[in-house]
Design an enzyme around this catalytic site. Structure first.
Site, PDB file in Angstrom:
ATOM      1  N   SER B  19       0.816  -1.211   0.000  1.00  0.00           N
ATOM      2  CA  SER B  19       0.000   0.000   0.000  1.00  0.00           C
ATOM      3  C   SER B  19       0.855   1.269   0.000  1.00  0.00           C
ATOM      4  CB  SER B  19      -0.869  -0.006   1.255  1.00  0.00           C
ATOM      5  OG  SER B  19      -1.565   1.205   1.345  1.00  0.00           O
ATOM      6  N   LEU B  71      -1.189   9.955   4.250  1.00  0.00           N
ATOM      7  CA  LEU B  71      -2.410   9.323   3.727  1.00  0.00           C
ATOM      8  C   LEU B  71      -3.195  10.178   2.736  1.00  0.00           C
ATOM      9  CD1 LEU B  71      -4.065   7.279   6.648  1.00  0.00           C
ATOM     10  CD2 LEU B  71      -2.828   6.429   4.657  1.00  0.00           C
ATOM     11  N   ASN B  97      -6.686  -1.074   1.200  1.00  0.00           N
ATOM     12  CA  ASN B  97      -6.048  -0.625   2.433  1.00  0.00           C
ATOM     13  C   ASN B  97      -6.906   0.500   3.020  1.00  0.00           C
ATOM     14  OD1 ASN B  97      -3.943   1.335   3.846  1.00  0.00           O
ATOM     15  ND2 ASN B  97      -3.003  -0.684   3.825  1.00  0.00           N
ATOM     16  N   CYS B 127      -0.440   3.616  10.388  1.00  0.00           N
ATOM     17  CA  CYS B 127       0.226   4.699   9.673  1.00  0.00           C
ATOM     18  C   CYS B 127       0.824   5.698  10.665  1.00  0.00           C
ATOM     19  CB  CYS B 127      -0.727   5.446   8.745  1.00  0.00           C
ATOM     20  SG  CYS B 127       0.119   6.785   7.872  1.00  0.00           S
ATOM     21  N   GLY B 240       8.879  -5.432   4.290  1.00  0.00           N
ATOM     22  CA  GLY B 240       9.855  -4.535   4.922  1.00  0.00           C
ATOM     23  C   GLY B 240      11.197  -4.724   4.246  1.00  0.00           C
TER      24      GLY B 240
HETATM   25  C1  LIG Z   1       5.661   6.541   0.234  1.00  0.00           C
HETATM   26  C2  LIG Z   1       5.011   5.474   1.082  1.00  0.00           C
HETATM   27  C3  LIG Z   1       3.631   5.524   1.307  1.00  0.00           C
HETATM   28  C4  LIG Z   1       3.010   4.555   2.086  1.00  0.00           C
HETATM   29  N1  LIG Z   1       1.663   4.608   2.285  1.00  0.00           N
HETATM   30  C5  LIG Z   1       1.042   3.617   2.989  1.00  0.00           C
HETATM   31  C6  LIG Z   1      -0.381   3.600   3.142  1.00  0.00           C
HETATM   32  O1  LIG Z   1      -1.092   4.469   2.608  1.00  0.00           O
HETATM   33  N2  LIG Z   1      -0.942   2.592   3.867  1.00  0.00           N
HETATM   34  C7  LIG Z   1      -0.180   1.604   4.434  1.00  0.00           C
HETATM   35  O2  LIG Z   1      -0.731   0.704   5.080  1.00  0.00           O
HETATM   36  N3  LIG Z   1       1.165   1.587   4.294  1.00  0.00           N
HETATM   37  C8  LIG Z   1       1.790   2.558   3.586  1.00  0.00           C
HETATM   38  N4  LIG Z   1       3.158   2.528   3.425  1.00  0.00           N
HETATM   39  C9  LIG Z   1       3.937   1.441   4.034  1.00  0.00           C
HETATM   40  C10 LIG Z   1       4.250   0.328   3.034  1.00  0.00           C
HETATM   41  O3  LIG Z   1       3.061  -0.269   2.541  1.00  0.00           O
HETATM   42  C11 LIG Z   1       5.135  -0.748   3.679  1.00  0.00           C
HETATM   43  O4  LIG Z   1       4.465  -1.263   4.804  1.00  0.00           O
HETATM   44  C12 LIG Z   1       6.482  -0.216   4.135  1.00  0.00           C
HETATM   45  O5  LIG Z   1       6.982   0.725   3.222  1.00  0.00           O
HETATM   46  C13 LIG Z   1       7.539  -1.303   4.348  1.00  0.00           C
HETATM   47  O6  LIG Z   1       7.848  -1.996   3.164  1.00  0.00           O
HETATM   48  P1  LIG Z   1       9.081  -1.635   2.197  1.00  0.00           P
HETATM   49  O7  LIG Z   1      10.299  -1.563   3.063  1.00  0.00           O
HETATM   50  O8  LIG Z   1       9.102  -2.730   1.177  1.00  0.00           O
HETATM   51  O9  LIG Z   1       8.758  -0.313   1.606  1.00  0.00           O
HETATM   52  C14 LIG Z   1       3.794   3.507   2.645  1.00  0.00           C
HETATM   53  C15 LIG Z   1       5.173   3.449   2.409  1.00  0.00           C
HETATM   54  C16 LIG Z   1       5.789   4.417   1.627  1.00  0.00           C
HETATM   55  C17 LIG Z   1       7.268   4.330   1.384  1.00  0.00           C
END
Ligand SMILES: Cc1cc2nc3c(=O)[nH]c(=O)nc-3n(C[C@H](O)[C@H](O)[C@H](O)COP(=O)(O)O)c2cc1C
Ligand SMILES: Cc1cc2nc3c(=O)[nH]c(=O)nc-3n(C[C@H](O)[C@H](O)[C@H](O)COP(=O)(O)OP(=O)(O)OC[C@H]3O[C@@H](n4cnc5c(N)ncnc54)[C@H](O)[C@@H]3O)c2cc1C
Ligand code: FES
Lengths: 244, 298
Positions: B19, B71, B97, B127, B240
């Protein structure tokens, strides 16, 4: 449907210093793009993590050129590249400058904001005046000169041109279109002395994806938050607000 | 070979776009075949639309990025009208989400989704970038239990709860969510973190703190996924810092039924396709017929 390439590799033809910490990078290949559009560049794998956005400085049938100022981790890595090395790039991205039936246009740049202006000047077929402000010495002016009619320079230190701000020598009344790129305080000042509707601003913002997905690069506009990478980087001056 | 069952929903493979890193798929559609993905978790949606945060929103750190998007989203209703029809053109599972400022937001959002045919809601109680709600629900066991049980009362969808690595006691929050009726858990959301601009003598972000993601969080996220996997009997979706197929396999071995890819999409828009192919290759080379053979073996 066939999918677009994302990052593609290109070979470096040259990477020469053209001024204090300013380099001109020429890559071989047939690349698309309009003035004001940009590419995401990297010559690293995961360190640093993100690619860096750079405006198209020039495109010919078999080359693409970028002009960059060395400021941090990524641009330091770029500066050490040599002829024959490979680099990855994604683009062209963003909207680019708009063209119309103009008689007299001004290009206003602050520092490295001159980067997208060569390709722009080449594509304009009317009278073009260049206003370029620098901190101390100028760069890239001789490359620009064949494509512009008048050049007005300024520098903070007085080392070249008028000592002071480029806007102190700028007269908005003469032009029916104005293209500007530079630091936010300069753009903001220009916004205050120019007719909003004829002023096109190319904005900078910290980007992660460059393609509109992360919402990291937004600016506040009259229509809410817009993404610099896909809704810009060029905006009409009346659309955008700058933080104080 | 990679076909996966996630709490009764069949995914063609276990690779899901995380997401907030994939929008509603539109921006990536020119670069990759959206049909190839196991699923897409939408940008976090709230009942009322949100402008998101002011100031700088992205900052790069050593092996990671910090974000303070806050968000920004068009609202659940607008999503259903304008974005869901686009997403339905593809075979990948659509995971919505859902975030909220307060319990009514969550419930009202879930009620709107009742009229759609999506199968899974990913309940975002984690969040870190919004002042009220968001993570506030995910760091305490009582509030996590409360919001999940209220949603289960009004929703017939599968509820996957997205956990916060910033929880007071992550394993207890996880078991409370399971007790409240969660069908699956996903973790981790971003880590609450701080960056300072020393020349301006100010925090980089207007909100002071922001969420950290990317390769730097992977070892901690993996450990958390394993801890939670060992403590619950519902499926766990791990994420992650997954940058390649090997990272994805690590998360499977730590107990993930499926995995999500976030930050990596920004660095290589085709990365999820490469991860899917790389996972298949690994299984062929290692003689693994089904991911269950290696799930949670650590
Ligand atoms: C720019 C950005 C926006 C995100 N927006 C959301 C969101 O709207 N809702 C959510 O549950 N997680 C959000 N996340 C978290 C990601 O879905 C994920 O849980 C987190 O980045 C860890 O994974 P990664 O290390 O592969 O990025 C966001 C992450 C990033 C970097
Ligand atoms: C659309 C667009 C076009 C650009 N065109 C040019 C150009 O033609 N020539 C040029 O020299 N510069 C240009 N820039 C600015 C350039 O992208 C940054 O100077 C560069 O990213 C700095 O990277 P770094 O690793 O050296 O700096 P670092 O400070 O180490 O970078 C750390 C992070 O901050 C970001 N960042 C740092 N400074 C800026 C900045 N001014 N704007 C946006 N992000 C920044 C980086 O991308 C990176 O994610 C452009 C920026 C944008 C948004
Ligand atoms: S850089 Fe990701 S939306 Fe603009």
């Amino acid at each position: 449907m066939a999918k677009k390439d994302s990052y593609v590799e290109a070979e470096i033809l040259s990477n020469e210093r053209v001024g204090d910490d300013v380099y001109k990078l020429v890559l071989s290949g047939n690349f698309e793009g309009q003035p004001g559009q940009f590419y995401m560049l990297k010559n690293w794998d995961l360190h640093p993590l993100l690619s860096r956005p750079f405006s198209i400085c020039d495109i010919t049938a078999d080359t693409i050129t970028f002009l960059y100022l060395v400021v941090g981790t990524g641009t330091k890595l770029l500066k050490d590249l040599h002829k024959g090395d490979k680099i990855s790039l994604l683009g062209p991205l963003g909207n680019g400058f708009e063209f119309g039936d103009y008689k007299k246009v001004a290009i206003v740049s602050g520092g490295i904001g001159i980067a997208p202006m060569l390709y722009l000047a080449k594509k304009l077929n009317c009278q073009v005046d260049l206003y370029a402000g620098f901190r101390d010495y100028d760069y890239f002016i001789k490359e620009m000169s064949p494509y512009v009619d008048n050049i007005y320079l300024s520098s903070d230190t007085g080392m070249v041109g008028h000592k002071g701000n480029v806007l102190e020598i700028y007269n908005d009344d003469k032009y029916d279109q104005v293209y500007a790129c530079g630091p936010n305080p300069m753009l903001n000042a220009l916004k205050n002395v120019s007719d909003q509707e004829k002023l096109q601003l190319s904005l900078e913002s910290h980007m992660a994806c460059g393609i509109g997905a992360c919402l990291g690069c937004t600016v506040n506009t009259t229509e809410g938050m817009k993404r610099v990478c896909v809704d810009g980087p060029v905006f009409t001056s009346s659309e955008v607000f700058f933080d104080a | 070979m990679l076909k996966t069952d996630l709490c009764g929903v069949s995914l063609k493979n276990p690779v899901i776009a995380a997401s907030g890193t994939f929008g509603f798929g539109r921006e990536f559609e020119p670069y990759l075949d959206l049909n190839a993905l196991g699923g897409i978790s939408t940008k976090g949606l709230t009942y009322h639309s949100k402008q998101g945060n002011t100031g700088q929103r992205i900052h790069e750190t050593a092996a990671g990025i910090m974000n303070s998007i806050g968000l920004q989203n068009p609202s659940v209703k607008s999503f259903i009208e304008n974005d869901l029809p686009f997403m339905k053109n593809f075979e990948s599972e659509i995971i919505v989400n859902l975030g909220g400022n307060n319990i009514d937001d969550y419930v009202n959002g879930a009620l709107l989704l009742e009229d759609t045919d999506i199968n899974i809601i990913e309940l975002n109680i984690s969040c870190p970038n919004v002042k009220e709600g968001g993570m506030a629900f995910g760091i305490k066991c009582e509030s996590a239990f409360y919001v999940v049980s209220e949603i289960k009362k009004v929703s017939s969808k599968k509820i996957m709860v997205k956990l916060s690595p910033n929880a007071d006691d992550l394993v207890r929050v996880a078991t409370e969510c399971e007790r409240a009726g969660a069908d699956a858990l996903s973790l981790v959301n971003t880590f609450n973190a701080l960056a300072i601009d020393i020349k301006r003598r100010k925090a980089v972000f207007d909100n002071i703190t922001a969420g950290l993601s990317g390769p730097c969080i992977k070892p901690i996220a993996l450990r958390m996924v394993r801890d939670v996997y060992k403590s619950v009997s519902i499926p766990v979706v791990g994420m992650g810092g997954i940058m390649n197929a090997a990272d994805a396999i690590e998360f499977i071995m730590a107990g993930s039924t499926a995995i999500q890819v976030g930050t990596a999409n920004f660095i290589n828009p085709k990365v999820m396709i490469e991860i899917i192919q790389g996972m298949e290759e690994f299984m062929e080379n290692e003689g693994i017929k089904n991911l269950d053979e290696i799930k949670g073996i650590i």
